[in-house]
Design a protein around this motif. Sequence first.
Motif, PDB file in Angstrom:
ATOM      1  N   GLU A  92       0.832  -1.198   0.000  1.00  0.00           N
ATOM      2  CA  GLU A  92       0.000   0.000   0.000  1.00  0.00           C
ATOM      3  C   GLU A  92       0.866   1.246   0.000  1.00  0.00           C
ATOM      4  O   GLU A  92       1.918   1.281   0.615  1.00  0.00           O
ATOM      5  CB  GLU A  92      -0.876   0.028   1.249  1.00  0.00           C
ATOM      6  N   ASN A  93       0.383   2.253  -0.714  1.00  0.00           N
ATOM      7  CA  ASN A  93       0.956   3.585  -0.586  1.00  0.00           C
ATOM      8  C   ASN A  93      -0.211   4.538  -0.337  1.00  0.00           C
ATOM      9  O   ASN A  93      -1.333   4.098  -0.143  1.00  0.00           O
ATOM     10  CB  ASN A  93       1.806   3.968  -1.806  1.00  0.00           C
ATOM     11  N   ASN A  94       0.035   5.806  -0.343  1.00  0.00           N
ATOM     12  CA  ASN A  94      -1.016   6.764   0.015  1.00  0.00           C
ATOM     13  C   ASN A  94      -2.226   6.708  -0.898  1.00  0.00           C
ATOM     14  O   ASN A  94      -3.365   6.774  -0.437  1.00  0.00           O
ATOM     15  CB  ASN A  94      -0.453   8.186   0.025  1.00  0.00           C
ATOM     16  N   ASP A  95      -2.021   6.617  -2.203  1.00  0.00           N
ATOM     17  CA  ASP A  95      -3.115   6.728  -3.155  1.00  0.00           C
ATOM     18  C   ASP A  95      -3.640   5.393  -3.680  1.00  0.00           C
ATOM     19  O   ASP A  95      -4.836   5.249  -3.934  1.00  0.00           O
ATOM     20  CB  ASP A  95      -2.691   7.588  -4.347  1.00  0.00           C
ATOM     21  N   ASN A  96      -2.750   4.440  -3.888  1.00  0.00           N
ATOM     22  CA  ASN A  96      -3.119   3.197  -4.547  1.00  0.00           C
ATOM     23  C   ASN A  96      -2.510   1.994  -3.850  1.00  0.00           C
ATOM     24  O   ASN A  96      -1.736   2.127  -2.907  1.00  0.00           O
ATOM     25  CB  ASN A  96      -2.648   3.201  -6.005  1.00  0.00           C
ATOM     26  N   ILE A  97      -2.843   0.845  -4.396  1.00  0.00           N
ATOM     27  CA  ILE A  97      -2.255  -0.417  -3.955  1.00  0.00           C
ATOM     28  C   ILE A  97      -1.596  -1.047  -5.173  1.00  0.00           C
ATOM     29  O   ILE A  97      -2.212  -1.156  -6.233  1.00  0.00           O
ATOM     30  CB  ILE A  97      -3.321  -1.352  -3.369  1.00  0.00           C
ATOM     31  N   ALA A  98      -0.352  -1.439  -5.025  1.00  0.00           N
ATOM     32  CA  ALA A  98       0.352  -2.174  -6.071  1.00  0.00           C
ATOM     33  C   ALA A  98       0.194  -3.655  -5.743  1.00  0.00           C
ATOM     34  O   ALA A  98       0.497  -4.084  -4.626  1.00  0.00           O
ATOM     35  CB  ALA A  98       1.818  -1.788  -6.110  1.00  0.00           C
ATOM     36  N   CYS A  99      -0.311  -4.433  -6.698  1.00  0.00           N
ATOM     37  CA  CYS A  99      -0.533  -5.850  -6.409  1.00  0.00           C
ATOM     38  C   CYS A  99      -0.193  -6.718  -7.608  1.00  0.00           C
ATOM     39  O   CYS A  99      -0.206  -6.272  -8.752  1.00  0.00           O
ATOM     40  CB  CYS A  99      -1.970  -6.090  -5.973  1.00  0.00           C
ATOM     41  N   LYS A 100       0.135  -7.962  -7.291  1.00  0.00           N
ATOM     42  CA  LYS A 100       0.347  -8.992  -8.305  1.00  0.00           C
ATOM     43  C   LYS A 100      -0.167 -10.289  -7.720  1.00  0.00           C
ATOM     44  O   LYS A 100      -0.397 -10.395  -6.514  1.00  0.00           O
ATOM     45  CB  LYS A 100       1.817  -9.085  -8.696  1.00  0.00           C
ATOM     46  N   VAL A 101      -0.372 -11.287  -8.571  1.00  0.00           N
ATOM     47  CA  VAL A 101      -0.971 -12.535  -8.131  1.00  0.00           C
ATOM     48  C   VAL A 101      -0.027 -13.687  -8.450  1.00  0.00           C
ATOM     49  O   VAL A 101       0.555 -13.748  -9.528  1.00  0.00           O
ATOM     50  CB  VAL A 101      -2.345 -12.759  -8.816  1.00  0.00           C
ATOM     51  N   GLU A 102       0.100 -14.566  -7.483  1.00  0.00           N
ATOM     52  CA  GLU A 102       0.930 -15.770  -7.621  1.00  0.00           C
ATOM     53  C   GLU A 102      -0.003 -16.979  -7.597  1.00  0.00           C
ATOM     54  O   GLU A 102      -0.786 -17.140  -6.670  1.00  0.00           O
ATOM     55  CB  GLU A 102       1.900 -15.829  -6.445  1.00  0.00           C
ATOM     56  N   VAL A 103       0.086 -17.814  -8.632  1.00  0.00           N
ATOM     57  CA  VAL A 103      -0.770 -18.992  -8.745  1.00  0.00           C
ATOM     58  C   VAL A 103       0.124 -20.213  -8.913  1.00  0.00           C
ATOM     59  O   VAL A 103       1.049 -20.198  -9.723  1.00  0.00           O
ATOM     60  CB  VAL A 103      -1.728 -18.889  -9.958  1.00  0.00           C
ATOM     61  N   SER A 104      -0.164 -21.278  -8.138  1.00  0.00           N
ATOM     62  CA  SER A 104       0.620 -22.510  -8.292  1.00  0.00           C
ATOM     63  C   SER A 104      -0.302 -23.720  -8.293  1.00  0.00           C
ATOM     64  O   SER A 104      -1.324 -23.747  -7.611  1.00  0.00           O
ATOM     65  CB  SER A 104       1.668 -22.624  -7.186  1.00  0.00           C
ATOM     66  N   TRP A 105       0.069 -24.712  -9.079  1.00  0.00           N
ATOM     67  CA  TRP A 105      -0.643 -25.975  -9.166  1.00  0.00           C
ATOM     68  C   TRP A 105       0.334 -26.996  -9.711  1.00  0.00           C
ATOM     69  O   TRP A 105       1.258 -26.665 -10.460  1.00  0.00           O
ATOM     70  CB  TRP A 105      -1.882 -25.863 -10.054  1.00  0.00           C
ATOM     71  N   ALA A 106       0.152 -28.244  -9.309  1.00  0.00           N
ATOM     72  CA  ALA A 106       1.040 -29.336  -9.723  1.00  0.00           C
ATOM     73  C   ALA A 106       2.486 -28.870  -9.608  1.00  0.00           C
ATOM     74  O   ALA A 106       2.928 -28.485  -8.548  1.00  0.00           O
ATOM     75  CB  ALA A 106       0.669 -29.813 -11.113  1.00  0.00           C
ATOM     76  N   ASP A 107       3.207 -28.862 -10.711  1.00  0.00           N
ATOM     77  CA  ASP A 107       4.599 -28.399 -10.684  1.00  0.00           C
ATOM     78  C   ASP A 107       4.757 -27.068 -11.423  1.00  0.00           C
ATOM     79  O   ASP A 107       5.844 -26.710 -11.834  1.00  0.00           O
ATOM     80  CB  ASP A 107       5.521 -29.463 -11.288  1.00  0.00           C
ATOM     81  N   LYS A 108       3.668 -26.337 -11.559  1.00  0.00           N
ATOM     82  CA  LYS A 108       3.694 -25.075 -12.305  1.00  0.00           C
ATOM     83  C   LYS A 108       3.463 -23.891 -11.383  1.00  0.00           C
ATOM     84  O   LYS A 108       2.867 -24.011 -10.320  1.00  0.00           O
ATOM     85  CB  LYS A 108       2.662 -25.094 -13.411  1.00  0.00           C
ATOM     86  N   TYR A 109       3.918 -22.725 -11.858  1.00  0.00           N
ATOM     87  CA  TYR A 109       3.872 -21.501 -11.063  1.00  0.00           C
ATOM     88  C   TYR A 109       3.770 -20.312 -12.013  1.00  0.00           C
ATOM     89  O   TYR A 109       4.474 -20.252 -13.008  1.00  0.00           O
ATOM     90  CB  TYR A 109       5.156 -21.432 -10.243  1.00  0.00           C
ATOM     91  N   VAL A 110       2.871 -19.371 -11.713  1.00  0.00           N
ATOM     92  CA  VAL A 110       2.724 -18.151 -12.506  1.00  0.00           C
ATOM     93  C   VAL A 110       2.717 -16.963 -11.555  1.00  0.00           C
ATOM     94  O   VAL A 110       2.030 -16.982 -10.535  1.00  0.00           O
ATOM     95  CB  VAL A 110       1.413 -18.162 -13.331  1.00  0.00           C
ATOM     96  N   LEU A 111       3.476 -15.936 -11.892  1.00  0.00           N
ATOM     97  CA  LEU A 111       3.478 -14.678 -11.152  1.00  0.00           C
ATOM     98  C   LEU A 111       3.143 -13.587 -12.161  1.00  0.00           C
ATOM     99  O   LEU A 111       3.852 -13.402 -13.144  1.00  0.00           O
ATOM    100  CB  LEU A 111       4.837 -14.415 -10.504  1.00  0.00           C
ATOM    101  N   THR A 112       2.050 -12.870 -11.925  1.00  0.00           N
ATOM    102  CA  THR A 112       1.609 -11.853 -12.875  1.00  0.00           C
ATOM    103  C   THR A 112       2.398 -10.561 -12.706  1.00  0.00           C
ATOM    104  O   THR A 112       3.073 -10.350 -11.696  1.00  0.00           O
ATOM    105  CB  THR A 112       0.109 -11.544 -12.698  1.00  0.00           C
ATOM    106  N   GLU A 113       2.267  -9.702 -13.683  1.00  0.00           N
ATOM    107  CA  GLU A 113       2.890  -8.385 -13.624  1.00  0.00           C
ATOM    108  C   GLU A 113       2.168  -7.526 -12.588  1.00  0.00           C
ATOM    109  O   GLU A 113       0.956  -7.640 -12.433  1.00  0.00           O
ATOM    110  CB  GLU A 113       2.810  -7.701 -14.996  1.00  0.00           C
ATOM    111  N   PRO A 114       2.886  -6.657 -11.903  1.00  0.00           N
ATOM    112  CA  PRO A 114       2.236  -5.774 -10.922  1.00  0.00           C
ATOM    113  C   PRO A 114       1.253  -4.818 -11.596  1.00  0.00           C
ATOM    114  O   PRO A 114       1.444  -4.408 -12.738  1.00  0.00           O
ATOM    115  CB  PRO A 114       3.397  -4.994 -10.313  1.00  0.00           C
ATOM    116  N   THR A 115       0.206  -4.491 -10.873  1.00  0.00           N
ATOM    117  CA  THR A 115      -0.784  -3.538 -11.353  1.00  0.00           C
ATOM    118  C   THR A 115      -1.150  -2.593 -10.215  1.00  0.00           C
ATOM    119  O   THR A 115      -0.972  -2.928  -9.050  1.00  0.00           O
ATOM    120  CB  THR A 115      -2.033  -4.268 -11.900  1.00  0.00           C
ATOM    121  N   GLN A 116      -1.645  -1.418 -10.552  1.00  0.00           N
ATOM    122  CA  GLN A 116      -2.060  -0.421  -9.570  1.00  0.00           C
ATOM    123  C   GLN A 116      -3.581  -0.400  -9.494  1.00  0.00           C
ATOM    124  O   GLN A 116      -4.251  -0.332 -10.518  1.00  0.00           O
ATOM    125  CB  GLN A 116      -1.570   0.979  -9.981  1.00  0.00           C
ATOM    126  N   VAL A 117      -4.120  -0.486  -8.287  1.00  0.00           N
ATOM    127  CA  VAL A 117      -5.564  -0.405  -8.092  1.00  0.00           C
ATOM    128  C   VAL A 117      -5.862   0.556  -6.944  1.00  0.00           C
ATOM    129  O   VAL A 117      -5.019   0.779  -6.079  1.00  0.00           O
ATOM    130  CB  VAL A 117      -6.199  -1.791  -7.804  1.00  0.00           C
TER     131      VAL A 117
END
Length: 104
Positions: A51-76
């Motif tokens: 968190e910062n004063n105006d927005n939240i920077a977030c990304k999502v990490e998803v894992s299953w079996a032997d796979k893993y995905v990390l998305t690019e950060p976004t501002q909301v």
Amino acid sequence: MKILNTAIILALTLLYSNLSQATEEKIYSAMGYPYQLLLTRTESVKIIYSENNDNIACKVEVSWADKYVLTEPTQVSHKNFNEKPLANCLPRKTAKSILSQTFE
């Protein structure tokens, strides 16, 4: 570990820019396609945010079996993040793409 359809849990990892301590919160999701199916078909879905004063920077990490995905950060905005954290941090198109990979 599979997540039950009726009790879908998200693990939120809180990251503070000045603190090295992180905590996890479990929340329930009532979102529909593709988010609910993504939560059901994967082992872990984590929203990593700061968190910062105006927005939240977030990304999502998803894992299953032997796979893993990390998305690019976004501002909301704080409001959007509080209403629908997963949907606002993981765009629908990206969620559908990750979901399709779980069927491979």
